[in-house]
Design a protein around this motif. Structure first.
Motif, PDB file in Angstrom:
ATOM      1  N   PRO A   2       0.920  -1.140   0.125  1.00 49.66           N
ATOM      2  CA  PRO A   2      -0.013   0.045  -0.185  1.00 49.66           C
ATOM      3  C   PRO A   2       0.885   1.159   0.144  1.00 49.66           C
ATOM      4  CG  PRO A   2       0.171  -0.902   2.292  1.00 49.66           C
ATOM      5  CD  PRO A   2       0.651  -1.709   1.252  1.00 49.66           C
ATOM      6  N   PRO A   3       0.404   2.504  -0.280  1.00 47.60           N
ATOM      7  CA  PRO A   3       1.215   3.537  -0.223  1.00 47.60           C
ATOM      8  C   PRO A   3       1.461   3.864   1.186  1.00 47.60           C
ATOM      9  CG  PRO A   3      -1.211   4.036  -0.689  1.00 47.60           C
ATOM     10  CD  PRO A   3      -1.051   2.640  -0.721  1.00 47.60           C
ATOM     11  N   ASP A   5       1.619   5.624   4.647  1.00 46.89           N
ATOM     12  CA  ASP A   5       1.009   6.275   5.590  1.00 46.89           C
ATOM     13  C   ASP A   5       1.648   7.325   6.393  1.00 46.89           C
ATOM     14  OD1 ASP A   5      -0.973   7.136   7.524  1.00 46.89           O
ATOM     15  OD2 ASP A   5      -2.179   5.192   7.761  1.00 46.89           O
ATOM     16  N   LEU A 120      -0.659   7.803  -5.158  1.00 49.65           N
ATOM     17  CA  LEU A 120      -0.713   6.627  -4.339  1.00 49.65           C
ATOM     18  C   LEU A 120      -0.064   5.466  -5.073  1.00 49.65           C
ATOM     19  CD1 LEU A 120      -4.488   6.660  -3.485  1.00 49.65           C
ATOM     20  CD2 LEU A 120      -2.494   7.557  -2.386  1.00 49.65           C
ATOM     21  N   ALA A 124       3.388   3.925  -3.232  1.00 50.72           N
ATOM     22  CA  ALA A 124       3.488   2.425  -3.148  1.00 50.72           C
ATOM     23  C   ALA A 124       4.601   1.738  -3.744  1.00 50.72           C
ATOM     24  CB  ALA A 124       2.126   1.871  -3.343  1.00 50.72           C
ATOM     25  N   PHE A 153     -10.861   7.303  -2.531  1.00 52.51           N
ATOM     26  CA  PHE A 153      -9.561   6.983  -2.260  1.00 52.51           C
ATOM     27  C   PHE A 153      -9.047   6.965  -0.883  1.00 52.51           C
ATOM     28  CE2 PHE A 153      -9.465   8.738  -6.743  1.00 52.51           C
ATOM     29  CZ  PHE A 153      -8.655   7.621  -7.549  1.00 52.51           C
ATOM     30  N   ASP A 155      -7.042   5.557   0.911  1.00 53.26           N
ATOM     31  CA  ASP A 155      -5.691   5.778   1.369  1.00 53.26           C
ATOM     32  C   ASP A 155      -5.018   6.886   0.928  1.00 53.26           C
ATOM     33  OD1 ASP A 155      -5.919   2.739   2.212  1.00 53.26           O
ATOM     34  OD2 ASP A 155      -5.067   2.253   0.038  1.00 53.26           O
ATOM     35  N   ARG A 157      -3.422  10.608   1.729  1.00 46.23           N
ATOM     36  CA  ARG A 157      -2.861  11.267   3.074  1.00 46.23           C
ATOM     37  C   ARG A 157      -2.437  12.640   2.800  1.00 46.23           C
ATOM     38  NH1 ARG A 157      -5.305   7.569   4.477  1.00 46.23           N
ATOM     39  NH2 ARG A 157      -4.843   5.571   5.912  1.00 46.23           N
ATOM     40  N   ARG A 190      -6.678  12.167   8.095  1.00 51.64           N
ATOM     41  CA  ARG A 190      -5.700  11.636   7.148  1.00 51.64           C
ATOM     42  C   ARG A 190      -4.500  12.559   7.127  1.00 51.64           C
ATOM     43  NH1 ARG A 190     -10.633   9.515   5.603  1.00 51.64           N
ATOM     44  NH2 ARG A 190     -10.687   7.362   4.791  1.00 51.64           N
TER      45      ARG A 190
END
Length: 309
Positions: A2-3, A5, A120, A124, A153, A155, A157, A190
């Protein structure tokens, strides 16, 4: 994968707020400022001695790293191929994270989505934090569209520069600040990087000690951002706080770039700040103090939540 965080220093330290600074804060400081130095090298030496861990800048990364500071980036992307190159090159330089101005605010939703997806994917692919900034003139200019984008989206941030929302959307319109803050919750929770600037209803950059209720509102917004960061944070995770207090203008003569962030006031011939409303270097410390208290309040809130669970 995942991207990315949160930024992490890979230590066992409890999640923390890191004292960083945006180099725009010391750009074109008048000679009367306590932070005035004649060169970037001298400025970086001063900032490091004052306890700033990293400097956030547009492209001055090598100079920052050579001064023994950590470096974080600022870049703009307007098409989908750019995010990958930024993530690749900035990670190779040993930088910690990069804040992105994405688009120009005129994108359709599909065009916005393509840009966000590219950010993203790049994060990732390269294992490097890329944070989309809340900023006028970009895809995050409109709060409603930004909240809707988060739904598509989850994910994503953010680098929060809350002044653009507070002033641009008049968040305290009709005294509805608290209600509007709840509508903003998907964005606030986020936030993983922050540009510290305080604004009021009519001015994008206002001194901390001017009269008004806006300082308290920013403390509340920042605390909400910090709570979102702390929920789920692991040892070594940190949120980079960067005071970003910009000058009225950059350059002179025909090459002048007028920012109009600092609102010039009538300057007497012996005015040490040359018409700037406050010493931007001192303002940075005031903002750090406000952010530190907001972070402590966020820690108390999240700790209480965990105790109840």
């Amino acid at each position: 994968m995942p991207p990315i965080d949160r930024t992490c220093d890979e230590s066992l330290a409890a999640p923390y707020l890191r004292k960083d600074i945006n180099l725009g804060t010391v750009l074109n400081l008048p000679r009367g400022s306590l932070g005035y130095r004649a060169s970037l090298a001298e400025q970086l030496k001063m900032l490091k001695a004052a306890g700033h861990v990293a400097a956030n800048s547009w492209g001055q990364y090598q100079e920052v790293l050579a001064a023994g500071m950590r470096a974080t980036g600022m870049e703009r992307i307007t098409h989908t191929g750019q995010a990958d190159e930024i993530a690749r090159t900035h990670k190779a330089l040993g930088m910690d994270a990069t804040a992105l101005h994405v688009g120009n605010s005129f994108e359709t939703d599909p065009e916005m989505d393509a840009l966000v997806a590219s950010v993203l994917e790049a994060s990732a692919k390269h294992g490097y934090p890329l944070y989309i900034e809340t900023h006028r003139g970009t895809i995050t200019q409109d709060i409603r569209r930004t909240v809707d984008m988060v739904q598509r989206f989850p994910d994503v941030r953010f680098n929060a520069d809350m002044s653009h929302f507070y002033t641009g959307h008049e968040l305290n319109y009709a005294g509805e600040f608290r209600q509007r803050l709840e509508w903003l919750a998907p964005v606030l929770e986020r936030v993983r990087f922050m540009h510290g600037r305080i604004s009021n209803t009519g001015c994008i950059q206002a001194p901390v000690h001017d009269t008004g209720i806006y300082v308290g509102h920013f403390a509340i917004m920042w605390q909400r951002c910090f709570e979102g960061f702390l929920r789920g944070a692991q040892p070594g995770d940190y949120l980079s706080f960067n005071a970003e207090i910009l000058p009225l203008r950059i350059g002179t003569g025909e090459d002048t770039l007028w920012l109009h962030y600092a609102q010039q006031r009538p300057a007497l011939p012996d005015d040490p700040l040359e018409g700037e409303p406050s010493d931007r270097y001192l303002e940075a410390q005031y903002l750090w103090d406000i952010a530190s208290q907001a972070f402590a309040d966020a820690q108390a809130t999240v700790s209480q939540e965990n105790t109840v669970k």
